[in-house]
Design a protein around this motif. Structure first.
Motif, mmCIF file in Angstrom:
data_model
loop_
_atom_site.group_PDB
_atom_site.id
_atom_site.type_symbol
_atom_site.label_atom_id
_atom_site.label_comp_id
_atom_site.label_asym_id
_atom_site.label_seq_id
_atom_site.Cartn_x
_atom_site.Cartn_y
_atom_site.Cartn_z
ATOM 1 N N ASN A 195 55.901 27.762 -38.383
ATOM 2 C CA ASN A 195 55.396 29.046 -38.333
ATOM 3 C C ASN A 195 56.419 30.252 -38.941
ATOM 4 O OD1 ASN A 195 53.023 28.037 -37.026
ATOM 5 N ND2 ASN A 195 54.351 28.113 -35.043
ATOM 6 N N GLU A 196 55.893 31.224 -39.671
ATOM 7 C CA GLU A 196 56.482 32.023 -40.156
ATOM 8 C C GLU A 196 57.055 33.007 -39.038
ATOM 9 O OE1 GLU A 196 56.433 35.351 -43.596
ATOM 10 O OE2 GLU A 196 54.620 34.752 -42.567
ATOM 11 N N GLU A 198 58.354 35.604 -36.693
ATOM 12 C CA GLU A 198 57.819 37.105 -36.471
ATOM 13 C C GLU A 198 58.681 37.809 -35.405
ATOM 14 O OE1 GLU A 198 53.147 37.217 -36.600
ATOM 15 O OE2 GLU A 198 53.740 35.412 -35.543
ATOM 16 N N SER A 200 58.636 40.782 -32.652
ATOM 17 C CA SER A 200 57.693 41.492 -31.680
ATOM 18 C C SER A 200 58.660 42.391 -30.733
ATOM 19 C CB SER A 200 57.176 40.425 -30.616
ATOM 20 O OG SER A 200 57.905 39.883 -29.772
ATOM 21 N N SER A 219 52.952 43.356 -42.122
ATOM 22 C CA SER A 219 52.976 42.305 -41.210
ATOM 23 C C SER A 219 53.984 42.359 -40.372
ATOM 24 C CB SER A 219 53.047 41.198 -41.807
ATOM 25 O OG SER A 219 54.398 40.734 -42.440
ATOM 26 N N SER A 220 54.229 41.474 -39.406
ATOM 27 C CA SER A 220 55.391 41.271 -38.195
ATOM 28 C C SER A 220 56.312 40.214 -38.794
ATOM 29 C CB SER A 220 54.888 41.367 -37.004
ATOM 30 O OG SER A 220 54.033 40.180 -36.972
ATOM 31 N N ALA A 221 56.200 39.878 -40.067
ATOM 32 C CA ALA A 221 57.193 38.742 -40.592
ATOM 33 C C ALA A 221 58.397 39.164 -40.860
ATOM 34 C CB ALA A 221 56.260 37.900 -41.628
ATOM 35 N N SER A 245 51.565 31.181 -42.222
ATOM 36 C CA SER A 245 52.161 32.619 -42.288
ATOM 37 C C SER A 245 51.738 33.425 -41.475
ATOM 38 C CB SER A 245 51.655 32.826 -43.680
ATOM 39 O OG SER A 245 50.361 33.308 -43.776
ATOM 40 N N SER A 246 52.360 34.513 -41.042
ATOM 41 C CA SER A 246 52.107 35.514 -40.319
ATOM 42 C C SER A 246 50.670 36.090 -40.580
ATOM 43 C CB SER A 246 53.234 36.630 -40.153
ATOM 44 O OG SER A 246 52.854 37.836 -39.284
ATOM 45 N N THR A 247 50.687 36.449 -41.716
ATOM 46 C CA THR A 247 49.266 37.053 -41.933
ATOM 47 C C THR A 247 47.972 36.299 -42.063
ATOM 48 O OG1 THR A 247 49.699 36.687 -44.296
ATOM 49 C CG2 THR A 247 50.090 38.949 -43.619
ATOM 50 N N LYS A 249 47.571 34.014 -39.371
ATOM 51 C CA LYS A 249 47.353 33.988 -38.044
ATOM 52 C C LYS A 249 46.408 35.146 -37.752
ATOM 53 C CE LYS A 249 51.148 31.672 -36.269
ATOM 54 N NZ LYS A 249 52.802 31.909 -35.649
#
Length: 353
Positions: A195-196, A198, A200, A219-221, A245-247, A249
């Motif tokens: 999973n990329e 991220e 938060s 994104s939050s990556a 990728s984050s995007t 999801k």
């Protein structure tokens, strides 16, 4: 490059895990059985309202009883469930109960997978007996090059359910991730998900501690996480590794789940957007029954295009009707866009008068 690229930058060598198929379709319910976890991963992105707390959520809705879980699964017509946390192993009896509950209500074909950092053969056998279809191990970073000290190989040899690895792609850790992949597949796992990484609100301090940078404004990556994952895929073309990728999801998985739920809960007067949100007209007045009577008598609005939401103290109406007559009404009128989730998070509000 030997791997296959998907929407929003995701990629994979080989087939995806079955649980991922349901996630991509938007037909997987996310069941958080507790926010507690002992792993202590610095990158854990779980929200502050759940992290470290013994709370239960089905998608975005707080769970107070078994029926809340069933109701959410029905509302989105769930074909599967992903059990997560925290770490579900902290409340194993609860997990076993929920697996049996879902299987009894929706049948054996309702696919259930679970995430955990606890690599235990005893736990795996208990979960499989309860009906778990797929288990995804999340070894802490210190174990990535020491997996031979775990029970992973014994688990793969002694259970029939699908066993996989799912960890974040930490920037610059391609060698460690490669070692993890090589051992895990020799041990007998069926898949590996990267999973990329991220950021938060609950893990933001890792950005300074580990000198991480934000990938972009959309994104939050974390910068470098995708490149690390792609290096692992490229150097292990024979292994079924999936980079999420984050995007992907947000742009695919979440959108599909929202759209699926919206299609099942939308009222006749709701408009479903391409993003899976719902647009509706909303009227606020101290006497909502009187407002209904006025709309029916003066504007011939049919019953099926009106609904008093007593919980939110508002009157819902078809947005196309409110746009047409709103300026003439003696009420506060808005066109509202909101998520079709239990919490009905509001996206945008436009006043009509």
């Amino acid at each position: 490059m030997t791997f296959q690229r998907f929407e929003c930058g995701s990629a994979a060598n080989g087939e995806l895990a079955k649980g991922c198929d349901y996630c991509i379709k938007g037909s997987k319910m996310v069941l958080l059985v507790t926010g507690r976890c002992r792993a202590g991963c610095f990158y854990c992105p779980i929200s502050a309202e759940k992290k470290g707390k013994d709370v239960i959520y089905a998608n975005e809705g707080r769970v107070n009883c078994d029926e809340d879980i069933i109701a959410e699964a029905v509302a989105m017509d769930a074909e599967g469930t992903g059990i997560t946390g925290g770490d579900p192993s902290e409340k194993l009896d609860r997990v076993v109960h929920y697996i049996k509950l879902l299987k009894e209500r929706f049948g054996k074909e309702h696919h259930i997978h679970m995430y955990t950092a606890v690599i235990s053969l005893e736990n795996a056998k208990l979960l499989e007996e309860a009906g778990l279809d797929e288990i995804r191990y999340h070894p802490v970073e210190d174990l990535w090059t020491k997996m031979d000290t775990t029970e992973l190989a014994d688990i793969c040899s002694n259970v029939k359910m699908d066993v996989g690895i799912e960890v974040p792609s930490l920037p610059g850790k391609e060698n460690e991730l490669g070692a993890l992949a090589e051992y895990a597949f020799k041990a007998g796992v069926k898949f590996m998900n990267l999973n990329e990484l991220e950021f938060s609100e609950s893990n933001w301090d890792m950005m300074a501690t580990h000198n991480y940078l934000v990938k972009d404004e959309l994104s939050s990556a974390v910068l470098g996480a995708e490149e690390t994952a792609i290096k692992v895929l490229d150097s292990h073309p024979e292994l079924p590794i999936h980079f999420c990728s984050s995007t992907f999801k947000d742009g695919v998985q979440l959108r599909n789940r929202l759209t699926r739920r919206a299609q099942h809960i939308a009222k006749e007067y709701d408009v479903i957007t391409d993003d899976g949100t719902i647009i509706k007209g909303v009227i606020y007045h101290k006497d909502l029954p009187a407002a209904v009577a006025l709309l029916k008598e003066n504007y011939d609005v049919p019953d099926e295009l009106l609904f008093i939401d007593s919980g939110r103290n508002r009157l819902e109406i078809a947005p196309w009707i409110l746009e047409e007559i709103g300026t003439e009404l003696p009420f506060k009128c808005y066109i509202i866009e909101e998520y079709p989730t239990e919490d009905r998070l509001e996206v945008e509000r436009t006043p009509i008068n």
